[in-house]
Design a protein around this motif. Structure first.
Motif, PDB file in Angstrom:
ATOM      1  N   VAL A 102       5.512  10.609  -7.573  1.00  0.00           N
ATOM      2  CA  VAL A 102       5.472  10.018  -6.233  1.00  0.00           C
ATOM      3  C   VAL A 102       5.825  11.109  -5.235  1.00  0.00           C
ATOM      4  O   VAL A 102       6.872  11.745  -5.357  1.00  0.00           O
ATOM      5  N   PRO A 103       4.956  11.390  -4.276  1.00  0.00           N
ATOM      6  CA  PRO A 103       5.231  12.476  -3.325  1.00  0.00           C
ATOM      7  C   PRO A 103       6.577  12.320  -2.638  1.00  0.00           C
ATOM      8  O   PRO A 103       6.987  11.207  -2.287  1.00  0.00           O
ATOM      9  N   ALA A 104       7.279  13.423  -2.467  1.00  0.00           N
ATOM     10  CA  ALA A 104       8.596  13.406  -1.838  1.00  0.00           C
ATOM     11  C   ALA A 104       8.515  12.806  -0.441  1.00  0.00           C
ATOM     12  O   ALA A 104       7.578  13.072   0.306  1.00  0.00           O
ATOM     13  N   GLY A 105       9.497  11.979  -0.116  1.00  0.00           N
ATOM     14  CA  GLY A 105       9.549  11.376   1.204  1.00  0.00           C
ATOM     15  C   GLY A 105       8.692  10.148   1.357  1.00  0.00           C
ATOM     16  O   GLY A 105       8.632   9.570   2.446  1.00  0.00           O
ATOM     17  N   SER A 106       8.008   9.708   0.303  1.00  0.00           N
ATOM     18  CA  SER A 106       7.127   8.537   0.358  1.00  0.00           C
ATOM     19  C   SER A 106       7.651   7.437  -0.557  1.00  0.00           C
ATOM     20  O   SER A 106       8.476   7.676  -1.443  1.00  0.00           O
ATOM     21  N   ALA A 107       7.155   6.235  -0.330  1.00  0.00           N
ATOM     22  CA  ALA A 107       7.382   5.099  -1.227  1.00  0.00           C
ATOM     23  C   ALA A 107       8.864   4.915  -1.557  1.00  0.00           C
ATOM     24  O   ALA A 107       9.238   4.724  -2.707  1.00  0.00           O
ATOM     25  N   GLN A 108       9.706   4.919  -0.538  1.00  0.00           N
ATOM     26  CA  GLN A 108      11.138   4.951  -0.784  1.00  0.00           C
ATOM     27  C   GLN A 108      11.684   3.680  -1.400  1.00  0.00           C
ATOM     28  O   GLN A 108      12.781   3.682  -1.963  1.00  0.00           O
ATOM     29  N   ASP A 109      10.946   2.563  -1.330  1.00  0.00           N
ATOM     30  CA  ASP A 109      11.440   1.309  -1.893  1.00  0.00           C
ATOM     31  C   ASP A 109      10.719   0.900  -3.170  1.00  0.00           C
ATOM     32  O   ASP A 109      11.052  -0.120  -3.774  1.00  0.00           O
ATOM     33  N   SER A 110       9.736   1.693  -3.581  1.00  0.00           N
ATOM     34  CA  SER A 110       8.957   1.362  -4.764  1.00  0.00           C
ATOM     35  C   SER A 110       9.690   1.811  -6.022  1.00  0.00           C
ATOM     36  O   SER A 110      10.109   2.960  -6.136  1.00  0.00           O
ATOM     37  N   GLN A 111       9.858   0.897  -6.955  1.00  0.00           N
ATOM     38  CA  GLN A 111      10.523   1.196  -8.220  1.00  0.00           C
ATOM     39  C   GLN A 111       9.513   1.139  -9.360  1.00  0.00           C
ATOM     40  O   GLN A 111       8.589   0.326  -9.342  1.00  0.00           O
ATOM     41  N   ASN A 112       9.699   1.990 -10.329  1.00  0.00           N
ATOM     42  CA  ASN A 112       8.823   2.007 -11.488  1.00  0.00           C
ATOM     43  C   ASN A 112       9.120   0.783 -12.353  1.00  0.00           C
ATOM     44  O   ASN A 112      10.100   0.752 -13.086  1.00  0.00           O
ATOM     45  N   MET A 113       8.274  -0.218 -12.251  1.00  0.00           N
ATOM     46  CA  MET A 113       8.414  -1.454 -13.016  1.00  0.00           C
ATOM     47  C   MET A 113       7.348  -1.552 -14.107  1.00  0.00           C
ATOM     48  O   MET A 113       6.953  -2.652 -14.499  1.00  0.00           O
ATOM     49  N   LEU A 114       6.886  -0.409 -14.590  1.00  0.00           N
ATOM     50  CA  LEU A 114       5.789  -0.416 -15.560  1.00  0.00           C
ATOM     51  C   LEU A 114       6.148  -1.191 -16.825  1.00  0.00           C
ATOM     52  O   LEU A 114       5.313  -1.945 -17.350  1.00  0.00           O
TER      53      LEU A 114
ATOM     54  N   GLN B   2       1.125  10.084   4.611  1.00  0.00           N
ATOM     55  CA  GLN B   2       1.958   9.209   3.804  1.00  0.00           C
ATOM     56  C   GLN B   2       1.222   8.827   2.523  1.00  0.00           C
ATOM     57  O   GLN B   2       0.016   8.571   2.528  1.00  0.00           O
ATOM     58  N   ALA B   3       1.943   8.776   1.418  1.00  0.00           N
ATOM     59  CA  ALA B   3       1.331   8.399   0.145  1.00  0.00           C
ATOM     60  C   ALA B   3       0.966   6.926   0.142  1.00  0.00           C
ATOM     61  O   ALA B   3       1.659   6.092   0.727  1.00  0.00           O
ATOM     62  N   THR B   4      -0.147   6.610  -0.495  1.00  0.00           N
ATOM     63  CA  THR B   4      -0.572   5.229  -0.699  1.00  0.00           C
ATOM     64  C   THR B   4      -0.971   5.052  -2.163  1.00  0.00           C
ATOM     65  O   THR B   4      -1.120   6.033  -2.904  1.00  0.00           O
ATOM     66  N   ILE B   5      -1.151   3.814  -2.567  1.00  0.00           N
ATOM     67  CA  ILE B   5      -1.650   3.561  -3.919  1.00  0.00           C
ATOM     68  C   ILE B   5      -2.955   4.320  -4.140  1.00  0.00           C
ATOM     69  O   ILE B   5      -3.177   4.935  -5.189  1.00  0.00           O
ATOM     70  N   ALA B   6      -3.832   4.295  -3.137  1.00  0.00           N
ATOM     71  CA  ALA B   6      -5.137   4.939  -3.266  1.00  0.00           C
ATOM     72  C   ALA B   6      -4.996   6.455  -3.386  1.00  0.00           C
ATOM     73  O   ALA B   6      -5.652   7.092  -4.230  1.00  0.00           O
ATOM     74  N   SER B   7      -4.151   7.072  -2.559  1.00  0.00           N
ATOM     75  CA  SER B   7      -4.036   8.530  -2.600  1.00  0.00           C
ATOM     76  C   SER B   7      -3.382   9.008  -3.889  1.00  0.00           C
ATOM     77  O   SER B   7      -3.752  10.057  -4.433  1.00  0.00           O
ATOM     78  N   VAL B   8      -2.418   8.237  -4.397  1.00  0.00           N
ATOM     79  CA  VAL B   8      -1.766   8.615  -5.656  1.00  0.00           C
ATOM     80  C   VAL B   8      -2.756   8.552  -6.812  1.00  0.00           C
ATOM     81  O   VAL B   8      -2.831   9.460  -7.649  1.00  0.00           O
ATOM     82  N   LEU B   9      -3.559   7.489  -6.873  1.00  0.00           N
ATOM     83  CA  LEU B   9      -4.529   7.370  -7.955  1.00  0.00           C
ATOM     84  C   LEU B   9      -5.689   8.344  -7.779  1.00  0.00           C
ATOM     85  O   LEU B   9      -6.244   8.843  -8.765  1.00  0.00           O
ATOM     86  N   LYS B  10      -6.042   8.642  -6.537  1.00  0.00           N
ATOM     87  CA  LYS B  10      -7.081   9.645  -6.309  1.00  0.00           C
ATOM     88  C   LYS B  10      -6.624  11.000  -6.826  1.00  0.00           C
ATOM     89  O   LYS B  10      -7.411  11.754  -7.418  1.00  0.00           O
TER      90      LYS B  10
ATOM     91  N   MET C  38       0.815  -1.210   0.000  1.00  0.00           N
ATOM     92  CA  MET C  38       0.000   0.000   0.000  1.00  0.00           C
ATOM     93  C   MET C  38       0.856   1.271   0.000  1.00  0.00           C
ATOM     94  O   MET C  38       0.511   2.264  -0.635  1.00  0.00           O
ATOM     95  N   THR C  39       2.013   1.239   0.679  1.00  0.00           N
ATOM     96  CA  THR C  39       2.821   2.452   0.853  1.00  0.00           C
ATOM     97  C   THR C  39       4.042   2.534  -0.043  1.00  0.00           C
ATOM     98  O   THR C  39       4.638   3.601  -0.175  1.00  0.00           O
ATOM     99  N   GLY C  40       4.461   1.402  -0.628  1.00  0.00           N
ATOM    100  CA  GLY C  40       5.676   1.415  -1.425  1.00  0.00           C
ATOM    101  C   GLY C  40       6.944   1.456  -0.595  1.00  0.00           C
ATOM    102  O   GLY C  40       8.017   1.764  -1.116  1.00  0.00           O
TER     103      GLY C  40
ATOM    104  N   LEU D 128       3.022   0.933  -6.343  1.00  0.00           N
ATOM    105  CA  LEU D 128       2.742   2.357  -6.174  1.00  0.00           C
ATOM    106  C   LEU D 128       3.478   3.192  -7.226  1.00  0.00           C
ATOM    107  O   LEU D 128       2.860   4.007  -7.933  1.00  0.00           O
ATOM    108  N   ALA D 129       4.782   3.022  -7.353  1.00  0.00           N
ATOM    109  CA  ALA D 129       5.544   3.807  -8.325  1.00  0.00           C
ATOM    110  C   ALA D 129       5.125   3.484  -9.753  1.00  0.00           C
ATOM    111  O   ALA D 129       5.086   4.370 -10.620  1.00  0.00           O
ATOM    112  N   SER D 130       4.776   2.230 -10.009  1.00  0.00           N
ATOM    113  CA  SER D 130       4.377   1.839 -11.362  1.00  0.00           C
ATOM    114  C   SER D 130       3.023   2.424 -11.739  1.00  0.00           C
ATOM    115  O   SER D 130       2.833   2.902 -12.869  1.00  0.00           O
TER     116      SER D 130
END
Length: 523
Positions: A406-418, A116-124, A90-92, A395-397
């Motif tokens: 991706v909001p600064a300071g959030s999802a620090q381990d999420s990589q764009n794997m699109l 904190q950013a989440t998949i839901a907040s980013v898509l919202k 959810m948080t990346g 989340l990043a994808s």
């Protein structure tokens, strides 16, 4: 009907314009913001799905995603237990970065900061209508939950426009559904009280009144009896709001279908998290007793039905080609998990983790390597991908897919794997970290388990369920490992039987440094 007709005419106009002008961007505009459906099963193993090798249970609806989309063979959860893996997806962010993330009791505080950013907040933020249906288990409230009033913060404070869920797991109190901020069907004259420390009220418990149980216990789970099944923890009140276990799958699936029907004319995210196949396993009558491999396989069939209903709703609303569907599981499989439902005795030749060793709670591959299917008809070409993928990358994808930062300071381990997720690249992650009671790092064919690196979580909650020793013994693992460093060649030794640490000290050193660097890194 008029709305669908107008939409088809609009898409047809785009296609015609593209044909005339030979401008691919016009066609891309029609699918620039697809609907997104994430289906997250509970405790479903790599080998529990027919398209991943299951022989004794059929999963035709889940398999249709594999036939029409990409089947990933090297996809992982963050952790071998549900709360940390769900938090990470959810948080990346890897759950071990946050102190004290364990398998939560039903009255735990919300783990995610509403900022904190989440998949839901980013898509919202990208204009999506966002919905949660199913299991939550990432905590609620700010420390003390009033089950008879407003329950917040929760999913709605993390980006979900609509949320129909239960707090933790089906084997924990309170055994009630929540819609947004309030318990569903609660009678104010019968208030709910919950405790995970001491017994409250006078309702029967599994420990004191085992003769009232319709499902026997194997270990723990001996708190308040609800619907003939005793749970972890104690509760009183809320009788009009309590769920019926055999109706849970239909309830959640119906709410998921309603969300699709209600929002078919605008971009939406549906985060559908069925309780199946988590204990207690209480399938509806049409699924009970249908599989030779026991009730655990019966609830796999029920889960497959739920997936089929969601896919049918997409088809009925003409959304197949404008919806990206992800199906996966929150961690590896477990067979006997506190209830004596016969699953371990009826397993037969069925292999819940497929070719991998271990399962839920374990650092072996069976704990975090899970089914992962992605379908986007007309955009993603069907096939099989060996790309290394982590759920933490969603989340990043999704942000990249919808052109969101991706909001600064959030999802620090999420990589764009699109690109690998859409089948446009065979290259996935360079490495990832796995979590149980210890940490491991995977890079290519190599996996290093470092038992000196402990994330500070517990494999089990404070009461109930199997302990680590008995779980490890069930999976055929030594109860107490002696090697502090374990190096495995997953390509040659997928069952992780041969520790090669002494033979390849240079690989051990490199991977250990990578793991330590990852732990220390922030961005």
């Amino acid at each position: 009907m008029d709305m669908r007709m107008n939409r088809r005419r609009f898409l047809g106009g785009l296609a015609a314009a593209a044909a005339v002008t030979s401008t691919p961007s016009l066609l891309a505009a029609a699918t620039r913001r697809p609907n997104i459906v994430v289906i997250l099963a509970d405790d479903l193993g790599y080998g529990d799905v027919s398209s991943y090798g299951a022989k004794d249970v059929a999963t035709p609806h889940i398999d249709s995603l594999a036939k029409q989309g990409l089947r990933f063979t090297n996809a992982h959860t963050d952790a071998a237990t549900c709360t940390p893996s769900r938090y990470a997806m959810m948080t990346g962010s890897y759950a071990w970065r946050k102190d004290g993330i364990a398998v939560l009791p039903g009255d735990a505080k919300l783990l995610i900061d509403p900022q904190q950013a989440t998949i839901a907040s980013v898509l919202k933020s990208a204009g999506y209508t966002t919905g949660l249906v199913g299991k939550w288990h990432i905590g609620l409230g700010d420390g003390t939950i009033d089950w008879n009033g407003e329950i917040k913060p929760g999913p709605c404070e993390l980006g979900f426009d609509d949320a129909f869920f239960f707090a933790a797991t089906a084997d924990r109190v309170p055994t009630v559904y929540i819609h947004n901020h309030r318990v569903v069907n609660l009678d104010p004259a019968d208030p709910i009280h919950v405790s995970y420390k001491t017994k409250i009220g006078n309702e029967p418990t599994g420990k004191e009144d085992p003769e009232l149980l319709k499902m026997k216990l194997s270990e723990g789970h001996d708190g308040t009896i609800v619907d003939g099944i005793s749970r972890i923890g104690w509760m009183e009140g809320g009788k009009s709001a309590r769920w019926v276990d055999e109706k849970m799958a239909a309830t959640f699936t119906g709410k998921a279908v309603e969300f699709i029907d209600r929002n078919h004319d605008k971009p939406f995210l549906l985060y559908f998290t069925p309780s199946d196949i988590h204990v207690p396993r209480a399938p509806a009558s049409e699924f009970a007793g249908k599989n030779t491999c026991g009730v655990r396989c019966d609830v796999i069939s029920q889960l497959d039905w739920s997936v089929g209903q969601v896919l049918a709703a997409l088809k009925r609303n003409h959304l197949d080609e404008n919806t990206l569907v992800v199906f996966t599981s929150d961690n590896g499989p477990v067979v006997n998990d506190g209830y004596d439902d016969g699953s371990d005795r009826k397993l037969g030749q069925h292999k819940p983790a497929g070719p991998w060793r271990g399962g839920k709670y374990s650092i072996q591959e069976g704990g975090t390597r899970v089914p992962f299917l992605l379908r986007w008809q007309g955009t993603v070409k069907p096939g099989v991908s060996d790309a290394l993928i982590s759920q933490v990358d969603l989340l990043a994808s999704f942000a990249a897919l919808t052109k969101q930062a991706v909001p600064a300071g959030s999802a620090q381990d999420s990589q764009n794997m699109l690109q690998p997720l859409l089948g446009r690249s065979a290259a996935g992650r360079e490495s990832l970290v796995e979590e149980a009671t210890v940490l491991a790092v995977v890079e290519g064919q190599w996996k290093l388990v470092d038992r000196s690196e402990r994330p500070g979580i517990h494999t089990k909650p404070e009461t109930g369920g199997l302990n680590e020793k008995s779980t490890r013994q069930f999976w055929g693992q030594p109860a107490y490992p002696t090697a502090p460093l374990e190096l495995y060649d997953l390509k040659a030794d997928p069952y992780e039987l041969h520790n090669l640490a002494s033979e390849h000290p240079e690989i051990v050193q490199r991977l250990r440094e990578k793991l330590q660097k990852t732990r220390a890194a922030t961005r």
